[in-house]
Design a protein around this motif. Structure first.
Motif, PDB file in Angstrom:
ATOM      1  N   SER A 135       9.352   7.652   5.112  1.00 54.53           N
ATOM      2  CA  SER A 135       8.581   6.419   5.191  1.00 54.53           C
ATOM      3  C   SER A 135       9.363   5.269   5.810  1.00 54.53           C
TER       4      SER A 135
ATOM      5  N   GLU B 147       0.832  -1.204   0.000  1.00 56.34           N
ATOM      6  CA  GLU B 147       0.000   0.000   0.000  1.00 56.34           C
ATOM      7  C   GLU B 147       0.867   1.255   0.000  1.00 56.34           C
ATOM      8  N   ARG B 148       1.944   1.278   0.799  1.00 55.98           N
ATOM      9  CA  ARG B 148       2.850   2.439   0.796  1.00 55.98           C
ATOM     10  C   ARG B 148       3.478   2.608  -0.586  1.00 55.98           C
TER      11      ARG B 148
ATOM     12  N   ARG C 153       2.319   1.664  -3.525  1.00 59.21           N
ATOM     13  CA  ARG C 153       1.302   2.172  -4.463  1.00 59.21           C
ATOM     14  C   ARG C 153       1.054   3.658  -4.246  1.00 59.21           C
ATOM     15  N   SER C 154       0.991   4.051  -2.990  1.00 56.29           N
ATOM     16  CA  SER C 154       0.736   5.447  -2.659  1.00 56.29           C
ATOM     17  C   SER C 154       1.862   6.342  -3.174  1.00 56.29           C
ATOM     18  N   TYR C 155       3.107   5.937  -2.920  1.00 58.26           N
ATOM     19  CA  TYR C 155       4.229   6.741  -3.388  1.00 58.26           C
ATOM     20  C   TYR C 155       4.324   6.738  -4.903  1.00 58.26           C
TER      21      TYR C 155
ATOM     22  N   ALA D 179       1.902   6.685  -6.990  1.00 59.09           N
ATOM     23  CA  ALA D 179       0.906   7.654  -7.464  1.00 59.09           C
ATOM     24  C   ALA D 179       1.411   9.084  -7.301  1.00 59.09           C
TER      25      ALA D 179
END
Length: 77
Positions: A46, A13-14, A16-18, A20
């Motif tokens: 992070s 999830e981290r 994917r977030s970064y 984006a």
């Protein structure tokens, strides 16, 4: 449930977030030097001390160049 899968899910999830955030930066015109520094700061925030391993394994300039190529091809299509 397999032990440790929560950490894997959080890591994905981290990532994917970064991705984006980084993709938007390049799309919006951020240049290589600015991108590399901003992404380095993202990783440090992070991952803390673990950021060094990420930076050795996948130099951020490669991330920039891949995202730049992606957006250039998308805009040309």
């Amino acid at each position: 449930m397999v032990a440790g899968t929560e950490q894997v899910a959080e890591h994905v999830e981290r990532a994917r977030s970064y991705l984006a955030v980084w993709a938007k930066r390049v799309h919006d015109g951020m240049k290589e030097d600015g991108f590399v520094e901003a992404a380095r700061q993202d990783l440090i925030a992070s991952e803390g001390e673990g950021a060094a391993a990420y930076l050795r394994a996948a130099p951020l300039v490669q991330s920039y160049l891949g995202l730049k190529r992606y957006w250039d091809k998308r805009l040309a299509a």
